[in-house]
Design a protein around this motif. Structure first.
Motif, PDB file in Angstrom:
ATOM      1  N   LEU A   5     -62.089  54.579   2.914  1.00  0.00           N
ATOM      2  CA  LEU A   5     -63.098  53.724   3.559  1.00  0.00           C
ATOM      3  C   LEU A   5     -64.400  53.728   2.768  1.00  0.00           C
ATOM      4  CD1 LEU A   5     -63.979  52.021   6.019  1.00  0.00           C
ATOM      5  CD2 LEU A   5     -64.652  54.155   7.138  1.00  0.00           C
ATOM      6  N   LEU A   6     -64.829  54.900   2.311  1.00  0.00           N
ATOM      7  CA  LEU A   6     -66.061  54.998   1.533  1.00  0.00           C
ATOM      8  C   LEU A   6     -65.976  54.163   0.268  1.00  0.00           C
ATOM      9  CD1 LEU A   6     -66.869  58.812   1.754  1.00  0.00           C
ATOM     10  CD2 LEU A   6     -68.245  56.966   2.718  1.00  0.00           C
ATOM     11  N   ILE A   7     -64.884  54.306  -0.476  1.00  0.00           N
ATOM     12  CA  ILE A   7     -64.746  53.635  -1.765  1.00  0.00           C
ATOM     13  C   ILE A   7     -64.629  52.128  -1.589  1.00  0.00           C
ATOM     14  CG2 ILE A   7     -63.339  53.429  -3.846  1.00  0.00           C
ATOM     15  CD1 ILE A   7     -65.000  56.048  -3.514  1.00  0.00           C
ATOM     16  N   LEU A  23     -74.328  58.914   0.497  1.00  0.00           N
ATOM     17  CA  LEU A  23     -72.999  59.020  -0.107  1.00  0.00           C
ATOM     18  C   LEU A  23     -72.702  60.443  -0.547  1.00  0.00           C
ATOM     19  CD1 LEU A  23     -70.542  57.326  -0.888  1.00  0.00           C
ATOM     20  CD2 LEU A  23     -71.648  56.825  -3.075  1.00  0.00           C
ATOM     21  N   LEU A  24     -73.735  61.134  -1.038  1.00  0.00           N
ATOM     22  CA  LEU A  24     -73.558  62.496  -1.534  1.00  0.00           C
ATOM     23  C   LEU A  24     -73.102  63.445  -0.423  1.00  0.00           C
ATOM     24  CD1 LEU A  24     -73.877  64.264  -4.089  1.00  0.00           C
ATOM     25  CD2 LEU A  24     -76.209  64.737  -3.341  1.00  0.00           C
ATOM     26  N   ASP A  25     -73.616  63.256   0.779  1.00  0.00           N
ATOM     27  CA  ASP A  25     -73.228  64.115   1.898  1.00  0.00           C
ATOM     28  C   ASP A  25     -71.715  64.069   2.120  1.00  0.00           C
ATOM     29  OD1 ASP A  25     -75.777  64.973   2.384  1.00  0.00           O
ATOM     30  OD2 ASP A  25     -76.196  63.498   3.946  1.00  0.00           O
ATOM     31  N   VAL A  61     -65.784  60.256  -9.484  1.00  0.00           N
ATOM     32  CA  VAL A  61     -66.615  59.518 -10.436  1.00  0.00           C
ATOM     33  C   VAL A  61     -67.979  59.210  -9.824  1.00  0.00           C
ATOM     34  CG1 VAL A  61     -66.825  57.399 -11.781  1.00  0.00           C
ATOM     35  CG2 VAL A  61     -64.620  58.538 -11.603  1.00  0.00           C
ATOM     36  N   TYR A  62     -67.984  58.762  -8.576  1.00  0.00           N
ATOM     37  CA  TYR A  62     -69.252  58.509  -7.885  1.00  0.00           C
ATOM     38  C   TYR A  62     -70.064  59.798  -7.748  1.00  0.00           C
ATOM     39  CZ  TYR A  62     -67.824  53.789  -6.517  1.00  0.00           C
ATOM     40  OH  TYR A  62     -67.454  52.463  -6.535  1.00  0.00           O
ATOM     41  N   ARG A 103     -68.425  50.645  10.202  1.00  0.00           N
ATOM     42  CA  ARG A 103     -67.790  51.456   9.159  1.00  0.00           C
ATOM     43  C   ARG A 103     -68.512  52.775   8.923  1.00  0.00           C
ATOM     44  NH1 ARG A 103     -66.811  46.097   5.540  1.00  0.00           N
ATOM     45  NH2 ARG A 103     -64.691  45.607   6.277  1.00  0.00           N
ATOM     46  N   HIS A 104     -69.814  52.802   9.125  1.00  0.00           N
ATOM     47  CA  HIS A 104     -70.549  54.054   8.931  1.00  0.00           C
ATOM     48  C   HIS A 104     -70.108  55.090   9.964  1.00  0.00           C
ATOM     49  CE1 HIS A 104     -73.315  52.473   5.904  1.00  0.00           C
ATOM     50  NE2 HIS A 104     -73.374  51.362   6.618  1.00  0.00           N
ATOM     51  N   GLN A 105     -70.025  54.668  11.222  1.00  0.00           N
ATOM     52  CA  GLN A 105     -69.559  55.577  12.269  1.00  0.00           C
ATOM     53  C   GLN A 105     -68.094  55.958  12.040  1.00  0.00           C
ATOM     54  OE1 GLN A 105     -70.896  57.063  14.913  1.00  0.00           O
ATOM     55  NE2 GLN A 105     -72.656  55.911  15.648  1.00  0.00           N
ATOM     56  N   GLN A 106     -67.303  54.986  11.605  1.00  0.00           N
ATOM     57  CA  GLN A 106     -65.896  55.258  11.357  1.00  0.00           C
ATOM     58  C   GLN A 106     -65.730  56.316  10.273  1.00  0.00           C
ATOM     59  OE1 GLN A 106     -63.649  51.838  10.110  1.00  0.00           O
ATOM     60  NE2 GLN A 106     -61.699  52.952  10.049  1.00  0.00           N
TER      61      GLN A 106
END
Length: 226
Positions: free
Chosen positions: A65-67, A83-85, A108-109, A46-49
């Protein structure tokens, strides 16, 4: 063809081949990242995706996907920079305009992480200068402004954890605004604190505990004032 032959692991050979595709054959680079996102999804990475969805310009899919799969672990493990990036890139108006539920999810994040980092800046100023923070400092004013939208925290377990931390940050912020009086817990302006605490999406037992504490503090203030 790209999905079949574009590897996820970057090597000198893969970089050379991709450069040939984009520079000589004029294949759009986003096609390559889209193919890699498809392969990463197949492999369960999922990180690569997320990274390749972002680079391919699929803002809405990247955000979803992130959320759904990555943001909670990042918040719980304090992996905010990762996450900030993503979030700062997605927050660009021309990107966020196409993202479903951006204001109630990704934004919100992003607000939460900015609050945490602003508070860390204040703490660093105190350590560096070996002095009390200036209640009129720019960093503190920014923190007060940024903390308000976090009352819209998503209602999920990670949101509860975020809300608990925000409740503590609110106390710190209001204490810092009182300057030298911050050492006295009775100096915190409860009239400003209570509305924020009551709107935070915390579990019922934690909300009751917070409000009970506020009530006790308010009663102590009344006794002292008399």
């Amino acid at each position: 063809m790209l999905t079949l032959h574009c590897p996820l692991q970057e090597t000198d050979e893969s970089v050379r081949r991709e450069r040939f595709l984009t520079e000589r054959l004029l294949i759009p680079e986003r096609w390559i990242h889209e193919a890699k996102a498809t392969r990463a999804h197949r492999d369960g990475d999922r990180h690569q995706q997320a990274m390749h969805l972002y680079r391919a310009g699929y803002w809405n899919q990247c955000h979803r996907l992130l959320i759904r799969h990555l943001a909670s672990d990042c918040i719980i493990n304090d992996n905010h920079d990762y996450l900030l990036d993503f979030l700062e890139g997605l927050a660009v108006p021309e990107h966020s305009a196409s993202i479903q539920d951006w204001d109630t999810s990704g934004r919100v994040y992003l607000d939460y992480i900015r609050v945490i980092k602003s508070l860390q800046d204040i703490q660093q100023e105190v350590v560096s200068n070996d002095s009390e923070p200036d209640p009129d400092s720019r960093t503190l004013r920014i923190l007060v402004v940024e903390i308000k939208p976090i009352n819209n925290l998503v209602r999920r377990p990670v949101g509860y954890e975020m809300a608990k931390r925000v409740a503590n940050i609110l106390r710190v912020v209001l204490s810092l605004q009182q300057g030298d009086a911050a050492a006295d817990p009775l100096s915190i302006p409860l009239a400003q604190l209570a509305p924020h605490i009551s709107r935070l999406p915390m579990p019922e037992d934690y909300t009751l505990e917070e409000l009970r504490s506020l009530t006790q503090s308010y009663l102590r203030q009344l006794v002292v004032s008399q």
